[in-house]
Design a protein around this motif. Structure first.
Motif, PDB file in Angstrom:
ATOM      1  N   MET A   1       0.837  -1.182   0.000  1.00  0.00           N
ATOM      2  CA  MET A   1       0.000   0.000   0.000  1.00  0.00           C
ATOM      3  C   MET A   1       0.875   1.235   0.000  1.00  0.00           C
ATOM      4  N   THR A   2       0.601   2.153  -0.918  1.00  0.00           N
ATOM      5  CA  THR A   2       1.381   3.382  -1.003  1.00  0.00           C
ATOM      6  C   THR A   2       0.686   4.496  -0.215  1.00  0.00           C
ATOM      7  N   GLY A   3       1.470   5.515   0.143  1.00  0.00           N
ATOM      8  CA  GLY A   3       0.898   6.687   0.786  1.00  0.00           C
ATOM      9  C   GLY A   3       0.489   6.505   2.229  1.00  0.00           C
ATOM     10  N   VAL A   4       1.154   5.608   2.977  1.00  0.00           N
ATOM     11  CA  VAL A   4       0.740   5.342   4.357  1.00  0.00           C
ATOM     12  C   VAL A   4       1.148   6.448   5.326  1.00  0.00           C
ATOM     13  N   SER A   5       1.966   7.395   4.886  1.00  0.00           N
ATOM     14  CA  SER A   5       2.346   8.502   5.769  1.00  0.00           C
ATOM     15  C   SER A   5       1.353   9.657   5.716  1.00  0.00           C
ATOM     16  N   ARG A   6       0.369   9.547   4.861  1.00  0.00           N
ATOM     17  CA  ARG A   6      -0.688  10.549   4.806  1.00  0.00           C
ATOM     18  C   ARG A   6      -1.900  10.029   5.567  1.00  0.00           C
ATOM     19  N   TYR A   7      -2.834  10.926   5.875  1.00  0.00           N
ATOM     20  CA  TYR A   7      -3.903  10.573   6.803  1.00  0.00           C
ATOM     21  C   TYR A   7      -4.729   9.371   6.336  1.00  0.00           C
ATOM     22  N   VAL A   8      -5.295   9.454   5.141  1.00  0.00           N
ATOM     23  CA  VAL A   8      -6.175   8.377   4.671  1.00  0.00           C
ATOM     24  C   VAL A   8      -5.405   7.067   4.561  1.00  0.00           C
ATOM     25  N   GLY A   9      -4.196   7.126   3.990  1.00  0.00           N
ATOM     26  CA  GLY A   9      -3.408   5.912   3.836  1.00  0.00           C
ATOM     27  C   GLY A   9      -3.040   5.271   5.161  1.00  0.00           C
ATOM     28  N   GLY A  10      -2.660   6.087   6.152  1.00  0.00           N
ATOM     29  CA  GLY A  10      -2.268   5.551   7.442  1.00  0.00           C
ATOM     30  C   GLY A  10      -3.413   4.880   8.171  1.00  0.00           C
ATOM     31  N   VAL A  11      -4.575   5.534   8.184  1.00  0.00           N
ATOM     32  CA  VAL A  11      -5.738   4.955   8.861  1.00  0.00           C
ATOM     33  C   VAL A  11      -6.214   3.704   8.127  1.00  0.00           C
TER      34      VAL A  11
END
Length: 342
Positions: A1-11
Motif C-alpha cells: 500500500m502506497t501513501g501510508v504517511s498521509r492521513y487516509v493511507g495511514g488509517v
C-alpha cells in the motif's frame, strides 16, 4: 500500500491490518508515518524508484493499493515533486505490478477532478463520461494521466482485477486538503456571479470505501460521494466565514496570493471548480459497489466545520483581507484596454 504517511493511507493501513481476512499489510512511503499504523509493516521506499519492484516481489504481494496521488503541491514540496510522485511514481509502481505474477488486484484512489469544471458540464457525471475540457494543470491533470496508465496496465495484465475509485473532495475534522484550507481562510473569496455546487465525502467514508474495495471483488471505475450538494456560499455560512465576491479574472491572482502567504494552494483548475462546481452520479457506488456513505455531503461538511473557529475575524482583519482582494481585482481589471481602444 502506497501513501501510508498521509492521513487516509495511514488509517486505512491500520484498519486493513486489523481485518482477520487480511494476512499482511506492507505500507510504503518516503517518510515514516506520523500516526500509528497498527499491525501494518512499514518500509521506507520511494515509488519513483524501480526498487519498489523488489518490495512487491519479496513480499509476495497479491493486492496493491495506490493511495499516494498527492492533491496539493505544498504537501509534496512543490509542483515538480508533486508531478513526479503522481505520474512517474505511478508508472514505476505499475511496471512493478506488471512484472509481479503474484499481483492479482489493484485498487487506485482517484478523484472527481478528472471530470474538470466548465459551464458546459452535465448536472451529474457518470463513470462513462469524460471531461468537457480536460484539466490543464495540477492534481486533475495528474489524475487523468494516472488513470491512463492504469488502463494501460489493464491491457497488459488482463488477468488482474482493477478498481478505480473516483472520490469527491474528501473532508472531515482530521484531514487537511486544499479545500479545507480554503474554508479556513479568514474571508472566503467567491467568484463574482457564481455559486458552485460541490459534493463531499467524509474521511471515514473514504477509508471505508477503500477498505471495501481492497477486500471485495468489484472492478471498474466507481464514483464515490455523499448524498446531496452544497454551494460555495452555503458552505461558507456553515463554516461561519464571511465571503467576498471577486471577479473571475482576479480569482487566479487571489489564489496565487493565498499560496504565497501559505493560506491556501489552488491551481487554475481548482479556481474553475469554485466557479462552476461539479456533480457525480453515484448510482454505481450503491448498486454495483454496494456502498452507501454514512455521511451526506452536508453532514460531512458540518463535521469538518466543527473544527473551524466560530469566531469571526476582527474587523481590521476582514477589512485588510477584503481590501487586498479588491486591490488585486482592480489591478487586473485595470490592465484591460478600454473598449474601442487598442
Amino acid at each position: 500500500m502506497t501513501g501510508v504517511s498521509r492521513y487516509v493511507g495511514g488509517v486505512l493501513a491500520r484498519r486493513l491490518a486489523a481485518d482477520p481476512g487480511v494476512d499482511r499489510v506492507i505500507g510504503v512511503d518516503v517518510i515514516p508515518p506520523p500516526r500509528d499504523i497498527g499491525g501494518a509493516e512499514f518500509i521506507r521506499a520511494d515509488i519513483r524508484n524501480p526498487m519498489i519492484g523488489k518490495v512487491i516481489a519479496q513480499g509476495d504481494v497479491d493486492t496493491v493499493v495506490h493511495a499516494n496521488v498527492i492533491a496539493t503541491p505544498t504537501f509534496a514540496g512543490g509542483r515538480t515533486p508533486q508531478k513526479e510522485i503522481n505520474v512517474i511514481g505511478t508508472m514505476q509502481l505499475l511496471a512493478a505490478c506488471q512484472k509481479a505474477s503474484s499481483v492479482k488486484r489493484l485498487v487506485v484512489k482517484s478523484t472527481a477532478a478528472v471530470y474538470g469544471s466548465t459551464p458546459r458540464d452535465p448536472a451529474m457525471f457518470t463513470e462513462e463520461m469524460s471531461a468537457k475540457r480536460l484539466p490543464s494543470s495540477g492534481f486533475g491533470k495528474d489524475s487523468i494521466e494516472v488513470e491512463g496508465y492504469v488502463r494501460g496496465f489493464a491491457r497488459r495484465r488482463p488477468d488482474a482485477e482493477i478498481l478505480t475509485l473516483r472520490f469527491a473532495n474528501i473532508i472531515g475534522p482530521r484531514i487537511r486538503t486544499s479545500i479545507t484550507d480554503y474554508f479556513n481562510l479568514p474571508v472566503i473569496p467567491v467568484p463574482l456571479g457564481y455559486d458552485a455546487r460541490m459534493q463531499f465525502v467524509h474521511e471515514d467514508d473514504a477509508i471505508a470505501a477503500l477498505a471495501r474495495g481492497v477486500t471485495g471483488s468489484a472492478t471498474g471505475v466507481i464514483n464515490v460521494a455523499g448524498d446531496g450538494v452544497l454551494t460555495v456560499m452555503q458552505a461558507a455560512s456553515i463554516a461561519r466565514r464571511p465571503f467576498v465576491m471577486v471577479p473571475m479574472a482576479a480569482a487566479g491572482t487571489i489564489g496565487g496570493l493565498g499560496k504565497r502567504f501559505g493560506l491556501a494552494d489552488f491551481s487554475p483548475d481548482q479556481m474553475s471548480f469554485l466557479a462552476f462546481g461539479r456533480g457525480m452520479d453515484t448510482t454505481a457506488m450503491r448498486e454495483s459497489f454496494g456502498f452507501t456513505p454514512s455521511f451526506s455531503t452536508r453532514a460531512a461538511f458540518e463535521d469538518f466545520a466543527r473544527t473551524v473557529s466560530p469566531v469571526y475575524p476582527s474587523l481590521d482583519a476582514v477589512s485588510g483581507a477584503v481590501g487586498g482582494m479588491v486591490g488585486a481585482a482592480q489591478q487586473i481589471l485595470g490592465r484591460r484596454p478600454a473598449r474601442g481602444k487598442r
